[in-house]
Write a protein that holds these residues in place. Structure first.
Motif, PDB file in Angstrom:
ATOM      1  N   VAL A  87      75.640   8.275 -31.859  1.00 34.06           N
ATOM      2  CA  VAL A  87      75.047   9.561 -31.485  1.00 34.06           C
ATOM      3  C   VAL A  87      75.913  10.709 -31.997  1.00 34.06           C
ATOM      4  CG1 VAL A  87      74.371  11.029 -29.542  1.00 34.06           C
ATOM      5  CG2 VAL A  87      73.894   8.583 -29.467  1.00 34.06           C
ATOM      6  N   ALA A  88      77.241  10.538 -31.903  1.00 37.19           N
ATOM      7  CA  ALA A  88      78.150  11.560 -32.426  1.00 37.19           C
ATOM      8  C   ALA A  88      77.980  11.720 -33.937  1.00 37.19           C
ATOM      9  CB  ALA A  88      79.595  11.188 -32.098  1.00 37.19           C
ATOM     10  N   GLY A  89      77.798  10.588 -34.633  1.00 33.90           N
ATOM     11  CA  GLY A  89      77.575  10.657 -36.078  1.00 33.90           C
ATOM     12  C   GLY A  89      76.307  11.410 -36.431  1.00 33.90           C
ATOM     13  N   LEU A  90      75.257  11.248 -35.596  1.00 35.76           N
ATOM     14  CA  LEU A  90      74.016  11.987 -35.820  1.00 35.76           C
ATOM     15  C   LEU A  90      74.260  13.494 -35.752  1.00 35.76           C
ATOM     16  CD1 LEU A  90      71.518   9.841 -33.697  1.00 35.76           C
ATOM     17  CD2 LEU A  90      71.511  10.088 -36.183  1.00 35.76           C
ATOM     18  N   GLY A  91      75.197  13.907 -34.892  1.00 37.67           N
ATOM     19  CA  GLY A  91      75.499  15.328 -34.783  1.00 37.67           C
ATOM     20  C   GLY A  91      76.423  15.831 -35.873  1.00 37.67           C
ATOM     21  N   LEU A  92      77.358  14.980 -36.323  1.00 37.81           N
ATOM     22  CA  LEU A  92      78.339  15.405 -37.325  1.00 37.81           C
ATOM     23  C   LEU A  92      77.773  15.439 -38.735  1.00 37.81           C
ATOM     24  CD1 LEU A  92      81.469  13.373 -36.118  1.00 37.81           C
ATOM     25  CD2 LEU A  92      81.163  15.864 -36.020  1.00 37.81           C
ATOM     26  N   GLY A 141      75.484   6.613 -38.046  1.00 35.18           N
ATOM     27  CA  GLY A 141      74.934   7.830 -37.460  1.00 35.18           C
ATOM     28  C   GLY A 141      75.010   9.011 -38.411  1.00 35.18           C
ATOM     29  N   MET A 142      76.138   9.162 -39.100  1.00 37.58           N
ATOM     30  CA  MET A 142      76.285  10.273 -40.044  1.00 37.58           C
ATOM     31  C   MET A 142      75.306  10.148 -41.205  1.00 37.58           C
ATOM     32  SD  MET A 142      80.444  10.791 -40.149  1.00 37.58           S
ATOM     33  CE  MET A 142      80.295  12.223 -41.218  1.00 37.58           C
ATOM     34  N   ALA A 143      75.124   8.929 -41.702  1.00 36.35           N
ATOM     35  CA  ALA A 143      74.231   8.728 -42.844  1.00 36.35           C
ATOM     36  C   ALA A 143      72.783   9.026 -42.489  1.00 36.35           C
ATOM     37  CB  ALA A 143      74.367   7.289 -43.355  1.00 36.35           C
ATOM     38  N   THR A 144      72.378   8.609 -41.299  1.00 39.19           N
ATOM     39  CA  THR A 144      70.974   8.760 -40.919  1.00 39.19           C
ATOM     40  C   THR A 144      70.675  10.100 -40.249  1.00 39.19           C
ATOM     41  OG1 THR A 144      71.438   7.591 -38.840  1.00 39.19           O
ATOM     42  CG2 THR A 144      70.642   6.273 -40.683  1.00 39.19           C
ATOM     43  N   SER A 145      71.697  10.912 -40.024  1.00 38.01           N
ATOM     44  CA  SER A 145      71.496  12.194 -39.333  1.00 38.01           C
ATOM     45  C   SER A 145      70.589  13.138 -40.102  1.00 38.01           C
ATOM     46  CB  SER A 145      72.847  12.880 -39.089  1.00 38.01           C
ATOM     47  OG  SER A 145      73.465  13.237 -40.317  1.00 38.01           O
ATOM     48  N   VAL A 146      70.548  12.990 -41.431  1.00 46.69           N
ATOM     49  CA  VAL A 146      69.778  13.930 -42.245  1.00 46.69           C
ATOM     50  C   VAL A 146      68.286  13.848 -41.948  1.00 46.69           C
ATOM     51  CG1 VAL A 146      71.477  13.901 -44.100  1.00 46.69           C
ATOM     52  CG2 VAL A 146      69.569  12.309 -44.169  1.00 46.69           C
ATOM     53  N   VAL A 468      73.028  19.257 -33.537  1.00 51.05           N
ATOM     54  CA  VAL A 468      74.413  19.116 -33.084  1.00 51.05           C
ATOM     55  C   VAL A 468      74.479  19.190 -31.560  1.00 51.05           C
ATOM     56  CG1 VAL A 468      76.680  20.216 -33.033  1.00 51.05           C
ATOM     57  CG2 VAL A 468      75.491  19.919 -35.205  1.00 51.05           C
ATOM     58  N   VAL A 469      73.829  20.197 -30.974  1.00 54.00           N
ATOM     59  CA  VAL A 469      73.839  20.336 -29.519  1.00 54.00           C
ATOM     60  C   VAL A 469      73.177  19.123 -28.877  1.00 54.00           C
ATOM     61  CG1 VAL A 469      72.891  21.655 -27.582  1.00 54.00           C
ATOM     62  CG2 VAL A 469      73.917  22.847 -29.518  1.00 54.00           C
TER      63      VAL A 469
END
Length: 533
Positions: A87-92, A141-146, A468-469
């Motif tokens: 979840v943090a990666g989704l925000g970052l 999470g970071m990769a899929t956040s876009v 992010v929020v």
């Protein structure tokens, strides 16, 4: 029509009841608004495909926490932390990657993200240590956040105001499938083949998604005024407003604002005898599928895009409202998902992985119905309200549907958490879970479209702040949920969050009445930010 703030448009011609296309497209066939339906829908399908795989990869692990614990000895706290890191990666990921999408195009960002997601799924299928769990979850999470921001940018590029709610409803259904329905086969695969096979299958399907993006996803970034003219039709210099070369312009009624701000309604036909005043050259396939579509501009502005979303978050009260609403929604989703994974695996329920997967059928149905209500039905509602308002559309018209959506979130939280705390039959909390997800699907589609309609030209900055929020809220809850429950008990936790869930509802009603005033106050900043490159 007198001067109006951003978001206010004429959506229907009062005399003919014809829908007026907003925003008004140019005559250039390369503008995504002018694309054929199949090209638009193909692009939307591909980004939804990536969204499906993104949410599947980030959420599927809760089905097999017990088998992982038995094989690797990971504790519930460690598995909770791994979920929180995803979840943090989704925000970052959004603040880091979306500026590249604006500068170099959406295609390269989608391709890089898909490749990393594929690698992470393969890594997860082989992981043996908690460190690998944490690292792969964060990177995944970071990769899929876009997906959560670029899909809104893509919808804004491709579709008109009266279609966006439906598109976001489709998006929420895809999120629904990735969050819930996919858990059903995942549970059975875990029981028959083992949990590692789940990640292996995800890696294979993500590979297919990567190939579909590479071969079929067209760049939707378009800057008005950069179209290529290859000639002027003879004897037609006095009719530059006609667009007759584009087959998709057939039978479409468009609104063009004259200098006197009076609406002009035109009917474009595809007759062979008609010719375009300006003949545009359609981009070749090599350009439409180019790996990079570079936007000239200051690199200082590119760097500024890394922190602009956080300024936008607080400078626009409407963005703040959507961030709070969306943040609360993910918090309740994360709480419910982790509660199911822990509570239903223990007495008095003692569910297997397959049974845990089947639990997710109910929230899938609830969220699917909510997505229809917040998407397609909300689009129909704003057309009806615009007609009653003399054809003028205000984005706040979407918020009337948000009141019942937020109420269902509160009702669902109480009906889900309290029965589990008392060991009530599993059908009761499952019904509560379905009601929570009806509220999630409907309110999510409504607020996303509301923000998109209000501030289309800064959609990337606005949605990055919102995401992010949203993910900070969810990460905090997942990290703290287990110790909080251990300290005060499951019943008291859900009574508390049920009361807190009324906050977005309390903010919705004032925004219905004062949202237009807030948009008017933010207009100068919005217009200034819209011109930055």
């Amino acid at each position: 029509m007198s001067h109006e703030p951003p978001g206010t448009t004429i959506l229907e011609n009062h005399a003919s009841d014809a829908i007026i296309l907003q925003p008004t497209p140019t005559a250039d066939p390369n503008e995504p608004l002018n694309w054929s339906k199949w090209r638009k829908h193909t692009n939307l399908f591909i980004v939804c495909f990536f969204t499906l795989m993104a949410f599947t990869a980030n959420c599927v692990s809760t089905v097999f926490w017990t088998p992982q614990n038995q094989e690797l000895g990971w504790t519930l706290d460690q598995q909770n932390n791994g979920y929180a890191l995803s979840v943090a990666g989704l925000g970052l990921g959004c603040p880091l990657m979306i500026p590249f999408a604006e500068k170099f195009g959406k295609r390269p960002v989608y391709l890089v993200s898909s490749a990393i997601a594929l690698a992470c799924a393969a890594w997860m299928a082989k992981m043996t240590t908690v460190g690998e769990l944490y690292g792969s979850s964060l990177l995944q999470g970071m990769a899929t956040s876009v997906t959560e921001t670029i899909i809104q940018m893509t919808v804004a590029d491709l579709y008109f105001v009266h279609q966006r709610g439906t598109c976001n409803g489709i998006y929420m259904v895809v999120v629904d499938v990735g969050n819930f329905l996919i858990m059903v086969p995942a549970g059975y695969i875990t029981m028959s083949l083992g949990w590692r096979w789940v990640y292996g299958i995800i890696a294979v399907i993500t590979g297919a998604q990567f190939l579909s993006t590479l071969l079929f996803f067209e760049e939707t970034k378009y800057t008005a005024g950069t179209e290529t003219l290859v000639g002027v039709g003879e004897d037609e210099e006095d009719r530059p407003e006609e667009n007759l070369s584009n087959k998709d312009a057939k039978d479409i009624v468009r609104n063009l604002e004259s200098p006197s701000t009076e609406s002009v309604i035109m009917d474009f036909s595809d007759s062979a005898s008609s010719r375009n005043a300006y003949q545009y050259q359609k981009n070749p396939l090599s350009k439409r599928l180019a790996l990079v579509t570079y936007t000239p501009g200051s690199w200082r502005e590119f760097g500024r895009k890394m922190y602009t979303p956080f300024i936008t978050l607080f400078a626009y009260p409407i963005v703040t409202f959507v961030a709070i609403q969306y943040g609360f929604m993910l918090t309740w989703l994360a709480m419910a998902a982790t509660t199911v994974a822990s509570a239903f695996a223990e007495p008095p329920y003692s569910f297997s992985s397959a049974a845990l997967g089947n639990i997710n059928i109910a929230p899938f149905i609830g969220m699917a119905l909510g997505s229809v209500y917040g998407g397609w039905f909300n689009d129909k509602t704003i057309i009806w309200l615009s007609r009653r308002n003399g054809g003028q559309y205000e984005p706040e018209m979407r918020l009337y549907g948000l009141i019942p959506a937020n109420l269902t979130l509160t009702i669902g939280l109480f009906l889900f958490g309290l029965p589990i705390a008392h060991g009530v039959h599993w059908m009761v909390p499952t019904l509560g879970f379905a009601i929570i997800m009806f509220g999630f699907g409907s309110s999510g589609a409504i607020v996303l479209t509301y923000l998109l309609d209000s501030y289309k030209n800064i959609v990337a900055d606005a949605f990055i702040g919102v995401i992010v929020v949203r993910n900070v809220f969810g990460m905090i809850m997942v990290f703290d949920q287990t110790p909080w429950i251990e300290k005060v008990g499951l019943q008291n936790v859900y009574i508390t969050v049920g009361c807190i869930s009324l906050v977005p509802l309390a903010l919705t009603v004032p925004l219905i009445y004062h949202g237009k005033h807030l948009r008017r106050k933010s207009e100068a900043r919005y217009l200034r930010e819209s011109t930055r490159r």
